[in-house]
Scaffold this motif. Sequence first.
Motif, PDB file in Angstrom:
ATOM      1  N   TYR A  95       0.836  -1.210   0.000  1.00  0.00           N
ATOM      2  CA  TYR A  95       0.000   0.000   0.000  1.00  0.00           C
ATOM      3  C   TYR A  95       0.869   1.257   0.000  1.00  0.00           C
ATOM      4  N   ASP A  96       1.971   1.245   0.742  1.00  0.00           N
ATOM      5  CA  ASP A  96       2.863   2.413   0.768  1.00  0.00           C
ATOM      6  C   ASP A  96       3.418   2.728  -0.618  1.00  0.00           C
ATOM      7  N   ARG A  97       3.857   1.720  -1.336  1.00  0.00           N
ATOM      8  CA  ARG A  97       4.408   1.954  -2.673  1.00  0.00           C
ATOM      9  C   ARG A  97       3.323   2.369  -3.660  1.00  0.00           C
ATOM     10  N   THR A  98       2.175   1.726  -3.569  1.00  0.00           N
ATOM     11  CA  THR A  98       1.080   2.020  -4.502  1.00  0.00           C
ATOM     12  C   THR A  98       0.558   3.441  -4.323  1.00  0.00           C
ATOM     13  N   PHE A  99       0.483   3.906  -3.073  1.00  0.00           N
ATOM     14  CA  PHE A  99      -0.089   5.229  -2.801  1.00  0.00           C
ATOM     15  C   PHE A  99       0.965   6.271  -2.431  1.00  0.00           C
ATOM     16  N   ALA A 100       2.211   6.020  -2.788  1.00  0.00           N
ATOM     17  CA  ALA A 100       3.279   6.988  -2.505  1.00  0.00           C
ATOM     18  C   ALA A 100       2.990   8.342  -3.141  1.00  0.00           C
ATOM     19  N   PHE A 101       2.233   8.354  -4.238  1.00  0.00           N
ATOM     20  CA  PHE A 101       1.917   9.625  -4.920  1.00  0.00           C
ATOM     21  C   PHE A 101       1.152  10.586  -4.014  1.00  0.00           C
ATOM     22  N   ASP A 135       6.111   5.527   5.240  1.00  0.00           N
ATOM     23  CA  ASP A 135       4.684   5.287   5.495  1.00  0.00           C
ATOM     24  C   ASP A 135       3.814   6.349   4.838  1.00  0.00           C
ATOM     25  N   VAL A 136       2.816   5.899   4.097  1.00  0.00           N
ATOM     26  CA  VAL A 136       1.793   6.801   3.581  1.00  0.00           C
ATOM     27  C   VAL A 136       0.695   6.827   4.642  1.00  0.00           C
ATOM     28  N   PRO A 137       0.414   7.982   5.219  1.00  0.00           N
ATOM     29  CA  PRO A 137      -0.527   8.025   6.332  1.00  0.00           C
ATOM     30  C   PRO A 137      -1.974   7.790   5.912  1.00  0.00           C
ATOM     31  N   VAL A 138      -2.704   7.151   6.802  1.00  0.00           N
ATOM     32  CA  VAL A 138      -4.147   7.011   6.611  1.00  0.00           C
ATOM     33  C   VAL A 138      -4.807   8.257   7.188  1.00  0.00           C
ATOM     34  N   VAL A 139      -5.988   8.591   6.672  1.00  0.00           N
ATOM     35  CA  VAL A 139      -6.710   9.743   7.222  1.00  0.00           C
ATOM     36  C   VAL A 139      -7.598   9.317   8.378  1.00  0.00           C
ATOM     37  N   GLY A 140      -7.681   8.022   8.600  1.00  0.00           N
ATOM     38  CA  GLY A 140      -8.465   7.530   9.712  1.00  0.00           C
ATOM     39  C   GLY A 140      -8.464   6.017   9.769  1.00  0.00           C
ATOM     40  N   VAL A 141      -9.020   5.511  10.861  1.00  0.00           N
ATOM     41  CA  VAL A 141      -9.173   4.072  11.055  1.00  0.00           C
ATOM     42  C   VAL A 141     -10.585   3.829  11.551  1.00  0.00           C
ATOM     43  N   ALA A 142     -11.228   2.816  10.969  1.00  0.00           N
ATOM     44  CA  ALA A 142     -12.565   2.412  11.405  1.00  0.00           C
ATOM     45  C   ALA A 142     -12.463   1.027  12.028  1.00  0.00           C
ATOM     46  N   THR A 143     -13.061   0.879  13.197  1.00  0.00           N
ATOM     47  CA  THR A 143     -13.078  -0.417  13.862  1.00  0.00           C
ATOM     48  C   THR A 143     -14.516  -0.787  14.217  1.00  0.00           C
ATOM     49  N   ASP A 144     -14.670  -1.927  14.831  1.00  0.00           N
ATOM     50  CA  ASP A 144     -15.979  -2.368  15.285  1.00  0.00           C
ATOM     51  C   ASP A 144     -16.497  -1.515  16.445  1.00  0.00           C
TER      52      ASP A 144
END
Length: 196
Positions: free
Chosen positions: A145-151, A181-190
């Motif tokens: 995911y880091d390489r794919t979304f490095a842009f 690391d390409v940062p996530v804008v959030g995390v969703a859990t149960d």
Amino acid sequence: MQLEERKQLRQTLRHRRRSLSAKQHQRAAVQLLKRLKTQAFFRTAKHIAIYLPNDGEIETNPIIQWCWQHNKHVYLPVLHPLAHNRLWFVRYRPRTAMTKNKYGILEPKMPFRFIRDARRLDLVLMPLVGFDADGGRLGMGGGYYDRTFAFIKQHNVNRPKLIGLAHELQRVATLPIAAWDVPVVGVATDEAIYLN
């Protein structure tokens, strides 16, 4: 956090999620969908990449079914056949022919007719091994995911939105963010939605 510490934490968190019962996995999936449906980023997205669970990852089938019922386009990650440690995103429908990749994970079978460029996705719901409430994340360690979304990092763009999916028990106090690391804008859990 040293490489060895990351490896140990990864093993601990993978064990935690694998130790959940089938009933706990099912309940978590329903709760996750319930929380996602309250979020504008999810309701307004038209082109959504998601994964099929493996190794105790939080179940995504209820999300996929809901997306199909609401005329959203669903895409699954496929190991890029030419570029090392990168992903393609291929349209996934109820009758899509599937095959297992080199990791034993189901993905759409070639030939791919409906590849969507990663830059043209609205939302990516990605698996996590661990996360903290401040956007730190720990994946499986392959860097796909880091390489794919490095842009996203290189060009400072905000599309697609990257949201990690996890069981709440995968949350840790803090995770350092590595340079790649390409940062996530959030995390969703149960149990909660953590937006940065």
